[in-house]
Design an enzyme around this catalytic site. Sequence first.
Site, PDB file in Angstrom:
ATOM      1  N   LYS A 223      45.308 -16.521   1.227  1.00 35.86           N
ATOM      2  CA  LYS A 223      45.987 -17.541   2.015  1.00 35.86           C
ATOM      3  C   LYS A 223      45.048 -18.709   2.257  1.00 35.86           C
ATOM      4  O   LYS A 223      43.840 -18.536   2.424  1.00 35.86           O
ATOM      5  CB  LYS A 223      46.478 -16.963   3.338  1.00 35.86           C
ATOM      6  CG  LYS A 223      47.568 -15.900   3.154  1.00 35.86           C
ATOM      7  CD  LYS A 223      48.078 -15.380   4.477  1.00 35.86           C
ATOM      8  CE  LYS A 223      49.175 -14.347   4.261  1.00 35.86           C
ATOM      9  NZ  LYS A 223      49.703 -13.819   5.537  1.00 35.86           N
ATOM     10  N   ARG A 288      59.651  -6.793  12.103  1.00 32.80           N
ATOM     11  CA  ARG A 288      60.209  -8.124  12.290  1.00 32.80           C
ATOM     12  C   ARG A 288      61.630  -8.171  11.748  1.00 32.80           C
ATOM     13  O   ARG A 288      62.011  -7.372  10.891  1.00 32.80           O
ATOM     14  CB  ARG A 288      59.347  -9.175  11.596  1.00 32.80           C
ATOM     15  CG  ARG A 288      59.388  -9.122  10.075  1.00 32.80           C
ATOM     16  CD  ARG A 288      58.408 -10.082   9.448  1.00 32.80           C
ATOM     17  NE  ARG A 288      58.480 -10.062   7.990  1.00 32.80           N
ATOM     18  CZ  ARG A 288      57.574 -10.619   7.183  1.00 32.80           C
ATOM     19  NH1 ARG A 288      56.544 -11.263   7.712  1.00 32.80           N
ATOM     20  NH2 ARG A 288      57.710 -10.556   5.874  1.00 32.80           N
ATOM     21  N   ARG A 290      64.215 -10.970   9.972  1.00 28.87           N
ATOM     22  CA  ARG A 290      64.102 -12.236   9.242  1.00 28.87           C
ATOM     23  C   ARG A 290      65.459 -12.653   8.696  1.00 28.87           C
ATOM     24  O   ARG A 290      66.261 -11.813   8.299  1.00 28.87           O
ATOM     25  CB  ARG A 290      63.098 -12.095   8.100  1.00 28.87           C
ATOM     26  CG  ARG A 290      63.097 -13.243   7.102  1.00 28.87           C
ATOM     27  CD  ARG A 290      61.964 -13.115   6.105  1.00 28.87           C
ATOM     28  NE  ARG A 290      60.684 -13.412   6.729  1.00 28.87           N
ATOM     29  CZ  ARG A 290      59.538 -13.549   6.033  1.00 28.87           C
ATOM     30  NH1 ARG A 290      59.535 -13.422   4.721  1.00 28.87           N
ATOM     31  NH2 ARG A 290      58.420 -13.814   6.657  1.00 28.87           N
ATOM     32  N   LYS A 305      56.171  -3.813   7.822  1.00 28.36           N
ATOM     33  CA  LYS A 305      54.981  -3.932   6.986  1.00 28.36           C
ATOM     34  C   LYS A 305      53.960  -2.904   7.462  1.00 28.36           C
ATOM     35  O   LYS A 305      53.627  -2.851   8.653  1.00 28.36           O
ATOM     36  CB  LYS A 305      54.409  -5.350   7.069  1.00 28.36           C
ATOM     37  CG  LYS A 305      55.358  -6.422   6.565  1.00 28.36           C
ATOM     38  CD  LYS A 305      54.775  -7.822   6.744  1.00 28.36           C
ATOM     39  CE  LYS A 305      53.610  -8.043   5.815  1.00 28.36           C
ATOM     40  NZ  LYS A 305      53.120  -9.444   5.894  1.00 28.36           N
ATOM     41  N   TYR A 383      59.482 -21.870   9.483  1.00 30.23           N
ATOM     42  CA  TYR A 383      58.841 -22.763   8.527  1.00 30.23           C
ATOM     43  C   TYR A 383      59.806 -23.043   7.382  1.00 30.23           C
ATOM     44  O   TYR A 383      60.810 -22.336   7.196  1.00 30.23           O
ATOM     45  CB  TYR A 383      57.534 -22.156   7.984  1.00 30.23           C
ATOM     46  CG  TYR A 383      57.658 -20.738   7.487  1.00 30.23           C
ATOM     47  CD1 TYR A 383      58.057 -20.448   6.193  1.00 30.23           C
ATOM     48  CD2 TYR A 383      57.371 -19.670   8.341  1.00 30.23           C
ATOM     49  CE1 TYR A 383      58.165 -19.137   5.749  1.00 30.23           C
ATOM     50  CE2 TYR A 383      57.490 -18.362   7.909  1.00 30.23           C
ATOM     51  CZ  TYR A 383      57.881 -18.100   6.619  1.00 30.23           C
ATOM     52  OH  TYR A 383      58.005 -16.806   6.182  1.00 30.23           O
ATOM     53  N   ARG A 385      59.904 -23.145   3.368  1.00 27.85           N
ATOM     54  CA  ARG A 385      59.125 -22.554   2.274  1.00 27.85           C
ATOM     55  C   ARG A 385      59.526 -23.152   0.937  1.00 27.85           C
ATOM     56  O   ARG A 385      60.713 -23.248   0.611  1.00 27.85           O
ATOM     57  CB  ARG A 385      59.302 -21.042   2.239  1.00 27.85           C
ATOM     58  CG  ARG A 385      58.781 -20.369   0.981  1.00 27.85           C
ATOM     59  CD  ARG A 385      58.600 -18.876   1.167  1.00 27.85           C
ATOM     60  NE  ARG A 385      57.483 -18.579   2.065  1.00 27.85           N
ATOM     61  CZ  ARG A 385      57.060 -17.333   2.329  1.00 27.85           C
ATOM     62  NH1 ARG A 385      57.666 -16.289   1.782  1.00 27.85           N
ATOM     63  NH2 ARG A 385      56.048 -17.143   3.146  1.00 27.85           N
ATOM     64  N   GLU A 450      50.076 -19.610   0.040  1.00 25.52           N
ATOM     65  CA  GLU A 450      49.828 -18.206  -0.288  1.00 25.52           C
ATOM     66  C   GLU A 450      49.899 -18.039  -1.801  1.00 25.52           C
ATOM     67  O   GLU A 450      50.914 -18.359  -2.421  1.00 25.52           O
ATOM     68  CB  GLU A 450      50.847 -17.305   0.399  1.00 25.52           C
ATOM     69  CG  GLU A 450      50.533 -15.824   0.261  1.00 25.52           C
ATOM     70  CD  GLU A 450      51.408 -14.954   1.142  1.00 25.52           C
ATOM     71  OE1 GLU A 450      51.358 -13.724   0.990  1.00 25.52           O
ATOM     72  OE2 GLU A 450      52.153 -15.513   1.963  1.00 25.52           O
ATOM     73  N   LYS A 482      50.767 -15.442  10.667  1.00 26.55           N
ATOM     74  CA  LYS A 482      51.548 -16.308  11.552  1.00 26.55           C
ATOM     75  C   LYS A 482      51.818 -15.617  12.872  1.00 26.55           C
ATOM     76  O   LYS A 482      51.760 -16.248  13.946  1.00 26.55           O
ATOM     77  CB  LYS A 482      52.868 -16.684  10.865  1.00 26.55           C
ATOM     78  CG  LYS A 482      52.702 -17.369   9.517  1.00 26.55           C
ATOM     79  CD  LYS A 482      54.056 -17.664   8.900  1.00 26.55           C
ATOM     80  CE  LYS A 482      53.931 -18.309   7.522  1.00 26.55           C
ATOM     81  NZ  LYS A 482      53.424 -17.360   6.508  1.00 26.55           N
TER      82      LYS A 482
END
Length: 808
Positions: A223, A288, A290, A305, A383, A385, A450, A482
Site C-alpha cells: 500500500k 465489516r 460493505r 478478514k 472512498y 475506487r 494498493e 483504513k
Amino acid sequence: MRFGEQLKSSLIKDWYFYYISYQDLKDSLKTPYESEPAYRVTSSLSVVPHGPKPKRRPWTADDEQRFVSELEKELDKVYTFQKVKSQEIVRRIQASEKEVNEVLSRADAPDGQAEGPSEDDFLLLEEDLSDIIADVHDLAKFTQLNYTGFQKIIKKHDKTTKWVLKPVFAARLRRKPFFQDNYDAFIIKLSRLYDNVRTRGNPVKGDSSAGGKQQNFVRQTTKYWVHPDNITELKLIILKHLPVLVFNPNKEFSMDDTAVTSIYYDNTDTWELYQGRLKKTEGAEAIRLRWYGGMQSEAIFIERKTHREDWTGEESVKARFKMKEKNVNAYMSGELTVDKIFEKERKDGKRSEKDIASDEALAREIQYRVIARHLVPVTRSFYHRTAFQLPGDARVRISLDTELTMTREDNLDGKKRAGKNWRRMDIGVDWPFSQLPAEDVERFPYAVLEVKLQTQAGQEPPDWIRQLTASHIVEAVPKFSKYIHGSATLQPNRIKLLPYWAPQMDVDIRKPVTHRFGIERPGQSNDISTTGNLDDDSDDDEDSSTGLPGAHQNEDDTEELRRLRAARDAMEQHDMDQRRDYGTVTNGEGPNALDIEERIAAQPLPEDDYPLYDSDDEEDDLEEARYTGGWHYYSKWLKQRGTQLGKTTLDWAKMLIPKPKATPMPTNGPSMGVPKVMGEVKRFKAPKGKRIHVPVRVEPKVQLATERTFLDWLQFSILLGSIAATLLNFGDNVSFAAAWCFTIIALVSLFYSMGLYMWRVKMIRKRRAVTYHDKIGPTVLCIGLFAAVAVSFGVRFAGGEWKGGLKG
C-alpha cells in the site's frame, strides 16, 4: 518549496499567459512608500538597501477594490482557458474514437473486402492518444497549480492587509469552479481506446469480476499514499499499461458507481478487533459490512478478514457472503436465522450446494461472534475506487482509492448516530459530508494506492511497476488500514495504541523527482520555463530578489533593477546547468543524484537513533491492566508512580551537579557531501498517555534464537563455575582467590542472562520495537574475565611464587 518556486518549475511554456499572474498580484499588495527608499548598486552588480527602511502607507478601500478587480480578471482568465481546453479535449477524444473504430473495422473486415490496417496506422493512433493523455495531465496540473495560487494569494492578502477576503472570494470561486472538474470520465474513455490500440484490436476479454484462480502463485500486496497533486498523473501512467476495470461497460460513467462504503464492527469496551488487526496477532479478525454505489444499493456483503502469520504456511483469508439490506438488522441481532437467509437460494438451485453450505457456515460464525462478543458498528469508511486490471487476470491488480473519509457509526458520547439501525442514514455518498460535525468525520488527506501482484516464485514484477513504486509519485506505507486509522483518529479518548504512521500525518510526502518517470508528450519536450519574471514567494514584505524593502522606484530605476535581476538569474541558471552537466548536482536533479535511501544512509546516525518511535510502555501496560482490574491494576499503578518519582528525583539531582555542556553544532549544512533533506529522518514521539505500535515480524525462529542465546550464556556460566570448583578444591591460597573471582563472574553472567532472556521474551510476546541486541553484556563479561585472570597472576606474583618458580 515556496509557491513561487513551484510555479516557476511547473508551468507549461505554451500556456504561460493563461496562468495566474501570481507575482503581479503579490506586487499589487504593496502600497507606495510614504518616502522614497534609498538604495545603491555595488561594483558586483548587486543592489543593496541604503539608509533606514521607510514605511508604507496603510491599505485603503480603494486599494482593496483595485486588488479585487485584478483578482477577478485573473480568475476569469483561468476559468475561461480551463473550460475551453476541457472542451477541446472532449472533441479530440471523440475524433480519436472515430479514427480508432475505423481502423478496427478494417481489421475485422473479411479478407478481400478492405485493406487491413498497417503497423504505422496503430503507431499514429497510439501517438495521438498519448498526446491527448499528456493534455489531460497538463490540464490537471494547470488546474491544481492555479487553484493553489489563488489560495496562496488570498492568504497573503489577509495576512498583509488585515482585510479578510477569504470567505467572500470562496463564493466567487464556487461560481467559477474550474478546480472541480473530474477527469475520471476522460480517463475511462482514454483507457478503453488506448487498450484497443496497444493490443492492436485484440484486448484481453473475460469476466471483469473474476479474480483468477491460478495455483502455485505468491501474492504480494503493498500500500502507498499518493498526494492529491499526483492523483491524475498516476491514473494516466497506469492506464498506459493496464486498462481501467469497468464492470458494466454498457452503462454511462457515474461517480456513484465507483463509491465503496464499509462499516466495521468492534467491541467499544475492549476494542479487541482493533487491537488484533493493529498488532497482527495470529487469527485476528475484522468484520465489516460493505456495499457498492449509493445508499439505494440492495446488495450488502458481510465480510470477515482473518489474519494468518506467514510462518504458519497459511494465507490471510477474506470470506464474504451477500444478503439483502432489509435483512441486515434482523441477522445482526439474531432474530433472522441463517437457514432462512439461504432458503430461497436452495430452492432456486442456481448455485451448488457446496457453495451455499460454505456461505452458510461463514454466516453462522459471523453471527455468533457479533452476538457473543457484543460487536457493534463503530467506523465507516468511504472512498471512490478506480481499479486497473486485465479482465479475468489477477496477476497484476492496482486499485486507487480517492476522497477517503472515515466517519463515526457508534452511539457513544450520548449521541444516537445510527440508533438501533446497522448504519447511520444522515449521510450517503455525498462527499465531503459537510453536514457532519468535526468530531464525527476524518477526511484523509491522501489517496491510497494498493498494488497486488501474483507472480511465480522467483519471478520479478513488471519493470514499470518497479519504476512506479520507486518514483516520487507514491509513498510506501506497509500495513496501512483504513479502519485502524479511522478508529484511532475518531476515538482519541478511548484508543491509546496508535499505528506507526499516526505521528507522521503532518509530514509532507511530496518528494523531489529522482528519475525520469511520468507522462511524456511524444515528439515534443515539456521544457520547464526559466523566465526571470517569476520570483520566489516570500512571507515578508521585502523584495526577495533584491533585498530592497520594496520595489517602488521611478521607471528608470525599475528598468535597471529588472535588467540586473535578469542578468543575475541568467548567470545562476548557467552555473546550475554546468554543474548538472558535470554531475555535481546531487539534490535529486543530476545524473549522479542520490535517492532518499542513499541520502539517509550517507547521513551520520545519532547515538540514540533506535528506535525511531518513542512510546510510553508503562502507560500501555497500565492501560492493559486497567481492563483486568483488581490488585494487578493497583500494583502496576504503584510501580509506575514510584518509577516516575525516582526519575524526577534523579533529574533534579543531575541538574544540581555542575558539568560542562557541549557546544551545539549547526545541522543545516550538508554532511558527507550529501544535502540534508528536511522530513526524511525524524524521531516520532507518542502523545502523552498513548503508545505507538510499530509492526514487528515475529516468527518461531525468533523465539528459538532467543532461547539458544540464553542456553549459550548458561553453558558459559556452568563452564566458569566448573573452573572455579576445580581451583577451589585442588589449589592453594592463590587458586582460592581466583576461584572466588570466577564464581562471582559465573553467578553474575547467569543472573544477567536469565533477566535478559525474560525481558526479551516479554518484548517479543508484546511485539515491541526495542533494542534486542546486547551492547553491554559481552563487553562486561570480557572485562570480568580479564580481571579474574589478572587477580590470579597478581596475587601469585605478589606472593613471590612466580619468582621462585623462575629460580627453580
